[in-house]
Design an enzyme around this catalytic site. Structure first.
Site, PDB file in Angstrom:
ATOM      1  N   HIS A  29      65.314  18.071  37.133  1.00  0.00           N
ATOM      2  CA  HIS A  29      66.732  17.057  36.590  1.00  0.00           C
ATOM      3  C   HIS A  29      67.782  17.880  36.883  1.00  0.00           C
ATOM      4  CE1 HIS A  29      67.514  19.334  32.918  1.00  0.00           C
ATOM      5  NE2 HIS A  29      66.168  19.084  32.714  1.00  0.00           N
ATOM      6  N   SER A  75      71.794  19.181  32.451  1.00  0.00           N
ATOM      7  CA  SER A  75      72.125  18.007  31.318  1.00  0.00           C
ATOM      8  C   SER A  75      73.300  18.509  30.395  1.00  0.00           C
ATOM      9  CB  SER A  75      70.794  18.010  30.379  1.00  0.00           C
ATOM     10  OG  SER A  75      70.407  19.300  29.821  1.00  0.00           O
ATOM     11  N   ARG A  78      67.149  12.309  30.980  1.00  0.00           N
ATOM     12  CA  ARG A  78      67.910  13.202  32.211  1.00  0.00           C
ATOM     13  C   ARG A  78      66.918  13.192  33.357  1.00  0.00           C
ATOM     14  NH1 ARG A  78      65.904  16.224  27.735  1.00  0.00           N
ATOM     15  NH2 ARG A  78      64.380  18.129  28.194  1.00  0.00           N
ATOM     16  N   GLU A 117      59.438  17.941  29.274  1.00  0.00           N
ATOM     17  CA  GLU A 117      59.872  19.476  29.138  1.00  0.00           C
ATOM     18  C   GLU A 117      59.109  20.090  28.106  1.00  0.00           C
ATOM     19  OE1 GLU A 117      60.452  22.207  30.027  1.00  0.00           O
ATOM     20  OE2 GLU A 117      62.536  22.365  30.416  1.00  0.00           O
ATOM     21  N   HIS A 175      60.912  18.255  34.845  1.00  0.00           N
ATOM     22  CA  HIS A 175      61.686  19.301  34.035  1.00  0.00           C
ATOM     23  C   HIS A 175      61.186  20.759  34.411  1.00  0.00           C
ATOM     24  CE1 HIS A 175      63.060  16.018  31.273  1.00  0.00           C
ATOM     25  NE2 HIS A 175      61.947  15.653  31.664  1.00  0.00           N
TER      26      HIS A 175
END
Length: 228
Positions: free
Chosen positions: A9, A12, A60, A87, A179
């Site tokens: 991603h 963030s 995210r 994640e 992630h």
């Protein structure tokens, strides 16, 4: 030839603030939005296309995928969302600033928590401010209170083998937006990377990793898009 693209991603808000994030659901930063859109344009310009997509249940990653697909005019593609691609759960480190933790307990201890393969951080207290066990998206799931990288791979890799690999074996072109640590599990498997080596593998945000696979899903070529 099956094609798999892995995408971490975009940046963030907590990446920007240098905080441990894990399962806490933070959004993309403004820079992360740009990274996601850039990734979508890059894939479109290189002629990549997809048949199905996979992502986690965290904003995210989902938003990164949506921004990518918007740039590719592919928002209509089927998307599977699953917590197995979340994640790594950072336990009691969740929400804390990484530099402040280094100042508090020392760089070596933080390095062990972040970069060892099988040593998890301290567990996250239940009912604390960062506890997500009561979140409805995890109903019926035994939410962990901490995870090592080994623990993360132990859930992400079986999901790859049971859900993603069959799509590839059917000849589908697959995009996975997830992630750093869940992607490490897939990369470890595909590229046959050892336990000690995988912990040091850096996966940049918003940079598509392309795997060109044989029909039996052996890797024939791996590269970062735009760097060939």
């Amino acid at each position: 030839m099956p094609t798999l693209v892995l995408l971490r991603h975009g940046q963030s808000q907590w990446n920007l603030e240098n905080r441990f994030t894990g399962w806490w659901d933070v959004d993309l930063s403004s820079a992360g939005v740009v990274e996601a859109r850039d990734a979508g344009r890059l894939m479109r310009e290189h002629g990549l296309d997809f048949d199905c997509c996979f992502t986690s249940v965290l904003t995210r990653a989902i938003r990164t995928l949506h921004l990518v697909l918007h740039e590719m005019d592919r928002l209509w593609l089927p998307v599977a969302k699953d917590w197995h691609l979340n994640e790594r759960h950072y336990g009691g480190l969740t929400g804390l600033n990484k530099q402040e933790m280094i100042d508090k307990v020392g760089a070596e201890q933080v390095k062990i928590w972040r970069r060892s393969y099988d040593i998890p951080p301290p567990p996250l207290p239940r009912d604390g401010p960062w506890d997500v066990s009561g979140d409805r998206r995890y109903a019926g799931i035994d939410v962990p209170d901490t995870e090592s990288l080994k623990d993360t791979i132990a859930r992400a890799l079986p999901y790859y083998e049971l859900d993603i690999a069959p799509a590839l074996a059917a000849g589908k072109r697959v995009l996975v937006a997830a992630h750093g640590n869940s992607l490490r599990g897939i990369i470890k498997h595909l590229s046959n990377i050892g336990d000690d080596e995988i912990v040091g593998l850096e996966i940049p945000t918003g940079k598509p990793i392309v795997y060109e696979l044989a029909d039996d899903l052996r890797v024939e070529r791996r590269y970062y898009l735009g760097e060939t």
